[in-house]
Design a protein around this motif. Structure first.
Motif, short mmCIF file in Angstrom:
data_model
loop_
_atom_site.label_atom_id
_atom_site.label_comp_id
_atom_site.label_asym_id
_atom_site.label_seq_id
_atom_site.Cartn_x
_atom_site.Cartn_y
_atom_site.Cartn_z
N GLY A 197 36.43 50.13 42.48
CA GLY A 197 36.88 51.21 43.47
C GLY A 197 37.01 50.46 44.62
O GLY A 197 37.53 51.31 45.57
N TYR A 198 36.66 49.32 45.13
CA TYR A 198 37.06 48.70 46.38
C TYR A 198 36.97 47.32 46.30
O TYR A 198 36.86 46.59 45.40
CB TYR A 198 35.67 48.83 47.55
CG TYR A 198 34.38 48.47 46.84
CD1 TYR A 198 33.71 47.42 47.93
CD2 TYR A 198 33.73 49.14 45.91
CE1 TYR A 198 32.53 47.00 47.47
CE2 TYR A 198 32.31 48.42 45.75
CZ TYR A 198 31.75 47.39 46.44
OH TYR A 198 30.59 47.04 46.08
N SER A 199 37.97 46.78 47.11
CA SER A 199 38.48 45.23 47.16
C SER A 199 37.77 44.24 47.50
O SER A 199 36.70 43.78 46.93
CB SER A 199 39.83 45.33 47.57
OG SER A 199 39.78 45.73 48.98
N ASP A 200 37.97 43.61 48.65
CA ASP A 200 37.17 42.48 49.12
C ASP A 200 35.85 42.75 49.61
O ASP A 200 35.58 44.04 49.81
CB ASP A 200 38.22 41.63 49.93
CG ASP A 200 38.64 42.50 51.13
OD1 ASP A 200 38.30 42.32 52.45
OD2 ASP A 200 39.32 43.54 50.88
N ASP A 201 35.13 41.79 50.05
CA ASP A 201 33.70 41.86 50.47
C ASP A 201 33.52 42.70 51.73
O ASP A 201 33.95 42.17 52.64
CB ASP A 201 32.79 40.65 50.46
CG ASP A 201 31.63 40.69 50.40
OD1 ASP A 201 31.35 42.04 50.39
OD2 ASP A 201 31.01 39.69 50.77
N PRO A 202 33.01 44.05 51.87
CA PRO A 202 32.97 44.75 52.81
C PRO A 202 31.84 44.29 53.84
O PRO A 202 31.74 44.50 55.09
CB PRO A 202 32.80 46.10 52.54
CG PRO A 202 32.05 45.95 51.11
CD PRO A 202 32.71 44.93 50.60
N ALA A 203 30.93 43.34 53.30
CA ALA A 203 29.78 42.80 53.85
C ALA A 203 30.35 41.92 55.00
O ALA A 203 29.46 41.47 55.89
CB ALA A 203 28.84 42.20 53.17
N ARG A 204 31.46 41.26 54.74
CA ARG A 204 32.06 40.50 55.93
C ARG A 204 32.57 41.38 57.04
O ARG A 204 33.21 40.74 58.11
CB ARG A 204 33.24 39.72 55.24
CG ARG A 204 32.77 38.61 54.18
CD ARG A 204 34.05 38.06 53.39
NE ARG A 204 35.06 37.61 54.27
CZ ARG A 204 35.07 36.13 54.76
NH1 ARG A 204 34.28 35.42 54.69
NH2 ARG A 204 36.30 36.29 55.61
N ALA A 205 32.63 42.63 57.30
CA ALA A 205 32.94 43.38 58.05
C ALA A 205 32.53 43.09 59.49
O ALA A 205 31.24 42.96 59.60
CB ALA A 205 32.98 44.61 57.83
N ASN A 230 32.72 37.96 44.98
CA ASN A 230 34.08 38.27 44.85
C ASN A 230 34.33 39.14 43.56
O ASN A 230 33.69 38.56 42.66
CB ASN A 230 35.02 37.08 44.88
CG ASN A 230 34.98 36.54 46.28
OD1 ASN A 230 35.04 37.45 47.26
ND2 ASN A 230 35.32 35.19 46.39
N PRO A 231 34.97 40.13 43.61
CA PRO A 231 34.84 40.94 42.29
C PRO A 231 36.07 40.08 41.29
O PRO A 231 36.78 39.29 41.69
CB PRO A 231 36.03 42.16 42.84
CG PRO A 231 36.68 41.85 44.09
CD PRO A 231 35.69 40.62 44.77
N PRO A 232 35.88 40.47 39.93
CA PRO A 232 36.89 39.87 39.12
C PRO A 232 38.35 39.88 39.57
O PRO A 232 38.46 40.93 40.12
CB PRO A 232 36.39 40.39 37.78
CG PRO A 232 35.19 40.90 38.09
CD PRO A 232 34.98 41.26 39.44
N ALA A 233 39.25 38.95 39.00
CA ALA A 233 40.56 38.63 39.58
C ALA A 233 41.20 40.01 38.69
O ALA A 233 40.88 40.07 37.41
CB ALA A 233 41.09 37.49 39.27
#
Length: 250
Positions: A215-223, A192-195
């Motif tokens: 430059g991108y938010s939550d984890d796209p690997a969960r897509a 998870n990226p830093p808050a």
């Protein structure tokens, strides 16, 4: 082409001036608005334009038989206000004041051509305030009613901790996998990226915040394409219902 007040989806770019002149006074004109900007290291830069145009087009098709008016789709606007993505490269952007002027000119064009009802279907977070301002200004400046909606607000409850819409995270990546999987690369799993700073009920705009999350938010690997299809269907159904209601209201 015979006149058809309802029951079909028409495309502005496929009609001639006489056909447009005949349908515009009674039609609901639909303008999808996206962006061309970096979407992390894995999604195509045209993601927002793809999603806005896909949802708007499918929703119009679904709504056509229930609509009391012809639904008239304009070409999608592929460029939005995306200056905040410049540090990452791969971005085409209007300044905010430029996008406001462009949307105003498009609304003016619809009105000058005989249109009286316009719906802006937005697919990019950076366009939100500008779309709202453009809709209000056009209604004041021209004899036209303008509605505005962000397509992702019709996706329902995210579930599973997903962020909607996020940016190039689980939600958008899932939708692209469902629509055009060749445009969604395989993202590397990441923690998870830093808050970033959050204050309830307050919007915070910060260049540093985008840098923190790369430059991108939550984890796209969960897509997941199947989940993306469900979200897509919810957005399409919800927007179709809005088109039907707007055809009665505007």
């Amino acid at each position: 082409m015979a006149d058809s007040p309802s029951g079909r989806v028409l495309r502005w770019a496929e009609l001639n001036r006489e056909q447009l002149g005949a349908v515009l006074p009674a039609a609901l004109v639909i303008l999808p608005i996206g962006a061309t900007e970096q979407h992390g290291p894995h999604l195509a830069t045209g993601t927002d334009a793809l999603l806005a145009s896909t949802v708007a087009g499918r929703a119009a098709t679904l709504a056509a038989d229930r609509s009391s008016r012809a639904l008239l789709l304009t070409p999608a606007m592929p460029i939005g206000a995306s200056d905040h993505h410049f540090p990452f490269g791969g971005t085409l952007s209007f300044r905010q004041e430029t996008l406001l002027a462009v949307l105003g000119d498009l609304a003016r064009s619809v009105a000058r051509s005989g249109g009286r009802r316009l719906v802006l279907v937005n697919g990019h977070g950076g366009n939100q305030g500008i779309c709202q301002a453009a809709a209000a200004q056009a209604a004041n400046d021209h004899d036209i009613a303008v509605a505005y909606v962000d397509y992702w607000r019709l996706a329902g409850e995210p579930g599973g901790g997903a962020t909607i819409p996020g940016h190039a995270g689980e939600f958008e990546t899932s939708l692209v996998r469902a629509i055009a999987p060749e445009l969604a690369g395989q993202p590397a799993a990441r923690p998870n990226p830093p808050a970033v700073p959050v204050v309830p009920d307050v919007q915070i705009h910060s260049a540093a915040g985008w840098q923190v999350i790369n430059g991108y938010s939550d984890d796209p690997a969960r897509a997941d394409a199947e989940r993306g299809q469900r979200w897509l269907d919810q957005c399409v159904r919800g927007l179709a219902d809005r088109f039907v209601a707007l055809a009665e209201t505007l």
